[in-house]
Design a protein around this motif. Structure first.
Motif: not given
Length: 488
Positions: A364-368, A372-373, A330-334
């Motif tokens: 991932m959307i929260l991190a974005k 942050s990580s 998911c990290g790669i996908a985003v």
């Protein structure tokens, strides 16, 4: 604000380390902090010269401290269950109301999660999508959506297919993909689509390359066609364009970037406007790095085209727990602009993938959003490991080495047979005895019921039974199978 933390002798060092200078520490003349009573606390505090606004008692205390708070004219709260977490709790003093019934760590878990969920709802509400698939937003800063494939959907009976679809939606699927078997007929497709429509309101996709089957699905009103390439674009493009549905376009078999772009151009020329691109994620060991580069290249050149990311191509072909694999993917996908995360959740080892992808996409959307990580977000995918290790005890110099007891005899009240019955609601533990069958989700609840019903009479039997029931509960939580007397 003057804050006091009350504790016992064993936890003193950990408490002082955790609170630093943010609170005073009162160490009472007890070994275990959880044994602190209201009477003992009141007696000790009456000796203190200093007045406090807030007093934290250990999170595992069971007494009623409300009368103590009233007499002292201050607020008394349950602290965390573990002294190590005090530093996190003290940060929120004055910002939230703690409790005398619920330990502070549990309250904060809910607070952090609630904040995360509220933020997610706002992000989704404000996002300007690249494309709408029914009522589902794709791209434009919205959360990546999870597409769950019902493999061989055309081979299921209506009840079984309905149950599978309902299960997937409950787990967090945003889109349902109906997989067509190799022997499926147009009538099979129509029946599957009608069944899906009857039990769900989420967008429905048909998964086939066969033109006749695609046409049948279009007649029943699917929202998405998966997939189009040079083998079928000419045959069905007119119907797809006329139905004004979305289509996932893929490269031809064995081809790459140029083939994908050519097929997208062909689809557009044929009148298809709602196009989702699938650069195809290759499995580990079969060129995954090159395929990720292909994704990145495509998104860089065509940022306004939604991207389809086939997570199942990796999770189904690796013998590793899916939780971490899904989070990483998911990290790669985003990063490569993906809008749809595709999974069949087909094999036992990938059970739970829909829920995992839904959570990972939210992370991932929260991190974005926070720049942050994906950590300390209020939601996580930690299942077997933990962020902070609790303090451990030291083995004293004088100790007894445990040995297995081999002299057991059958309990006069009879044996138990332990098993689990798993389902989409988490399942239950089943404890069968000749006099009763006890069912529940908690090993403790089942053991308490056994004791209350007086179905056990030997200490060694109770010890054995408690261990097996706990193993069964762990198996349920992890989605694993369980067999009595075997390791999980």
């Amino acid at each position: 604000m003057e804050i006091l933390v009350a504790t016992g002798k064993l936890a003193e060092n950990t408490v002082r380390f955790s609170v630093v200078d943010n609170a005073d520490v009162l160490v009472l003349d007890i070994e275990v902090a959880a044994f602190l009573t209201p009477h003992r606390l009141l007696s000790e505090l009456k000796k203190q010269q200093k007045k406090y606004d807030v007093i934290f008692v250990p999170g595992l205390c069971s007494g009623d401290f409300s009368l103590v708070a009233e007499e002292l004219g201050c607020k008394i709260y349950l602290g965390p269950k573990h002294a190590y977490d005090l530093s996190n709790v003290l940060r929120f003093v004055g910002e939230m109301e703690f409790s005398l019934e619920v330990p502070a760590c549990e309250l904060l878990t809910d607070v952090w999660r609630d904040i995360a969920l509220e933020t997610l709802a706002e992000i989704e509400k404000d996002a300007e999508p690249i494309m709408m698939l029914g009522s589902v937003k794709l791209g434009g800063g919205s959360r990546m959506k999870v597409m769950a494939e019902v493999v061989d959907a055309t081979g299921f009976g209506e009840d079984e297919l309905s149950g599978r679809i309902a299960s997937f939606i409950k787990k967090g699927a945003d889109i349902i993909d109906l997989g067509a078997s190799l022997t499926a007929s147009p009538d099979d497709i129509r029946r599957a689509v009608r069944t899906a429509r009857e039990v769900s309101t989420v967008p429905i996709s048909i998964d086939t390359l066969e033109p006749a089957l695609i046409r049948a699905a279009l007649e029943e009103g699917v929202d998405l066609v998966l997939s189009l390439n040079s083998s079928n674009i000419d045959a069905v493009a007119g119907e797809v364009a006329g139905a004004d549905v979305a289509a996932v376009v893929i490269p031809d078999a064995g081809e790459g970037f140029e083939s994908l772009v050519a097929n997208i151009d062909a689809a557009r020329s044929a009148g298809i406007s709602n196009i989702i691109a699938d650069p195809v994620l290759d499995p580990i060991g079969h060129g995954i790095t090159g395929s990720i580069v292909r994704y990145s290249r495509f998104h860089g050149k065509y940022p306004d085209i939604p991207v389809f990311f086939g997570v199942g191509n990796v999770t189904e072909l690796i013998d590793a727990d899916s939780v971490g694999v899904n989070a990483t993917l998911c990290g790669i996908a985003v990063d490569v602009g993906s809008c749809i995360l595709f999974t069949p959740e087909f094999s036992e080892k990938t059970r739970g993938t829909i829920s995992e992808l839904n959570t990972a996409a939210s992370m991932m959307i929260l991190a974005k959003e926070r720049g942050s990580s994906p950590k300390d977000l209020g939601i996580d995918l930690l299942r077997l490991k933990e962020k902070r290790r609790r303090p451990e005890v030291e083995v004293p110099e004088k100790h007894v080495v445990a040995q297995k007891f081999a002299g057991w005899t059958l309990d006069p009240l009879g044996p138990f047979r332990i098993g689990i019955s798993a389902d989409d609601n988490g399942g239950v533990i089943v404890a069968q005895h000749e006099k009763a069958t006890i069912v529940g989700k908690s090993a403790r609840d089942i053991m308490d019921t056994i004791m209350r019903m007086e179905l056990i009479s030997k200490v060694d039997h109770a010890s054995y039974l408690g261990c097996e029931l706990e193993k069964a509960e762990i198996a349920l939580r992890l989605g694993r199978s369980y067999s009595q007397d075997d390791d999980i």
